[in-house]
Design a protein around this motif. Sequence first.
Motif, mmCIF file in Angstrom:
data_model
loop_
_atom_site.group_PDB
_atom_site.id
_atom_site.type_symbol
_atom_site.label_atom_id
_atom_site.label_comp_id
_atom_site.label_asym_id
_atom_site.label_seq_id
_atom_site.Cartn_x
_atom_site.Cartn_y
_atom_site.Cartn_z
ATOM 1 N N HIS A 43 0.807 -1.157 0.111
ATOM 2 C CA HIS A 43 -0.101 -0.147 0.040
ATOM 3 C C HIS A 43 0.748 0.958 0.013
ATOM 4 O O HIS A 43 2.054 1.181 0.464
ATOM 5 N N ALA A 44 0.363 2.327 -0.278
ATOM 6 C CA ALA A 44 0.930 3.574 -0.591
ATOM 7 C C ALA A 44 1.564 4.025 1.019
ATOM 8 O O ALA A 44 0.818 3.838 1.802
ATOM 9 N N ALA A 45 2.622 4.556 1.109
ATOM 10 C CA ALA A 45 3.298 5.063 2.089
ATOM 11 C C ALA A 45 3.350 6.752 2.070
ATOM 12 O O ALA A 45 4.573 7.238 1.695
ATOM 13 N N GLY A 46 2.405 7.664 2.020
ATOM 14 C CA GLY A 46 2.409 9.035 1.771
ATOM 15 C C GLY A 46 2.845 9.793 2.897
ATOM 16 O O GLY A 46 2.580 9.443 4.091
ATOM 17 N N GLY A 47 3.017 10.953 2.649
ATOM 18 C CA GLY A 47 3.489 11.824 3.929
ATOM 19 C C GLY A 47 4.504 11.498 4.561
ATOM 20 O O GLY A 47 5.346 10.611 4.498
ATOM 21 N N TRP A 48 5.145 12.790 5.262
ATOM 22 C CA TRP A 48 6.420 12.538 5.872
ATOM 23 C C TRP A 48 6.184 12.528 7.489
ATOM 24 O O TRP A 48 7.358 12.018 7.996
ATOM 25 N N VAL A 49 5.388 12.733 8.177
ATOM 26 C CA VAL A 49 5.098 12.850 9.504
ATOM 27 C C VAL A 49 4.090 11.960 9.809
ATOM 28 O O VAL A 49 2.862 11.877 9.317
ATOM 29 N N GLY A 50 4.578 10.982 10.838
ATOM 30 C CA GLY A 50 3.219 10.144 11.328
ATOM 31 C C GLY A 50 4.109 8.706 11.612
ATOM 32 O O GLY A 50 5.301 8.609 11.551
ATOM 33 N N ALA A 51 3.243 7.946 12.364
ATOM 34 C CA ALA A 51 3.754 6.612 12.712
ATOM 35 C C ALA A 51 3.953 5.822 11.400
ATOM 36 O O ALA A 51 3.376 6.085 10.397
ATOM 37 N N ALA A 52 4.962 5.022 11.421
ATOM 38 C CA ALA A 52 5.217 4.107 10.135
ATOM 39 C C ALA A 52 4.215 2.835 10.393
ATOM 40 O O ALA A 52 4.416 1.816 10.632
ATOM 41 N N ARG A 53 3.002 3.212 10.159
ATOM 42 C CA ARG A 53 1.887 2.128 10.106
ATOM 43 C C ARG A 53 0.883 2.429 8.836
ATOM 44 O O ARG A 53 0.662 3.428 8.523
ATOM 45 N N CYS A 54 0.646 1.298 8.169
ATOM 46 C CA CYS A 54 -0.178 1.325 6.971
ATOM 47 C C CYS A 54 -1.443 1.705 7.236
ATOM 48 O O CYS A 54 -2.131 1.308 8.234
ATOM 49 N N GLY A 55 -2.002 2.765 6.633
ATOM 50 C CA GLY A 55 -3.402 3.406 6.732
ATOM 51 C C GLY A 55 -4.562 2.521 6.383
ATOM 52 O O GLY A 55 -5.517 2.673 6.685
ATOM 53 N N VAL A 56 -4.100 1.416 5.606
ATOM 54 C CA VAL A 56 -5.048 0.471 4.957
ATOM 55 C C VAL A 56 -5.201 -0.863 5.717
ATOM 56 O O VAL A 56 -6.176 -1.171 6.416
ATOM 57 N N CYS A 57 -3.935 -1.260 5.759
ATOM 58 C CA CYS A 57 -4.080 -2.645 6.590
ATOM 59 C C CYS A 57 -3.643 -2.818 8.074
ATOM 60 O O CYS A 57 -3.786 -3.743 8.870
ATOM 61 N N GLY A 58 -3.007 -1.567 8.551
ATOM 62 C CA GLY A 58 -2.791 -1.334 9.625
ATOM 63 C C GLY A 58 -1.286 -2.069 9.994
ATOM 64 O O GLY A 58 -0.758 -2.187 11.439
ATOM 65 N N GLU A 59 -0.523 -2.490 9.115
ATOM 66 C CA GLU A 59 0.898 -3.352 9.479
ATOM 67 C C GLU A 59 1.859 -2.178 9.597
ATOM 68 O O GLU A 59 1.879 -1.139 9.205
ATOM 69 N N ARG A 60 2.733 -2.403 10.636
ATOM 70 C CA ARG A 60 3.862 -1.650 10.936
ATOM 71 C C ARG A 60 4.898 -1.873 10.053
ATOM 72 O O ARG A 60 5.244 -3.031 9.556
ATOM 73 N N TYR A 61 5.667 -0.769 9.645
ATOM 74 C CA TYR A 61 6.881 -1.003 8.808
ATOM 75 C C TYR A 61 7.858 0.106 9.256
ATOM 76 O O TYR A 61 7.646 0.774 10.166
#
Length: 246
Positions: A43-61
């Motif tokens: 899934h897309a990893a957009g933006g620069w500020v925020g926790a490293a968590r996918c906004g779609v599936c919730g997976e941490r990266y």
Amino acid sequence: MDVVLIAVAAVYGALAGVLTRRARFRLAVEPGEGWRSTAPCGHAAGGWVGAARCGVCGERYGPGAPAPPWWPAVMTAVVCGGLAAAVGIRPELAVWLLAVPLGVVLAGVDRQVHRLPDVLTLPLAAGVALLLGAASLIPGAAGSWPHALLGGLALGGGYLVLFLLHPSGMGFGDVKLAAGLGCALGWYGWWPLLQGALAGLLLASCYGNVLRITRRVPRGASIPLGPFLIAGAWAGVLAGALRAKG
């Protein structure tokens, strides 16, 4: 008041430690590659500020995944709390706290891929110089803006000479990082500048020697200098601020 200030700075640091993880993930790429725009899950990893968590599936990266991001939060909380304790309610404290997130990202990226992106080192140097100029106009400032500018030129120039003499031992990104850190250290004078510069080199040397003695890296291999330069600068700023407080 000091206790409240330290607590507020520590909370700010903890939030910064969490919210910089996405930038660290996206910028930690090899030279020549574009910044990451896709998470490992696809899934897309957009933006620069925020926790490293996918906004779609919730997976941490990102760094340390899938472990929770408590370690960077603790470290940045300690860094910011220590700055607040040493500096107190002075205009330059705002500059240091704004610079901390950039330092966290730079240290993390350099540790992972031995790279200090211009997109962070150049704004750090320019931002510290300009913001310290503004801080010097506010009553209560404990440093000198001309000394800060001279410190940036001195440390950046010193690292430029080292780079030209031994380019395999450091990258040009270290030179640009040194210019920004030199501005911060020079704010409090030449002695903190010297302390911070030597502390960074000493930490890097000790770390490299331990790795070589334990044979975790081959002799002659380079190590990332950025994290140690930043840690040394933090120590130098703390020393300078405490000295300024008397």
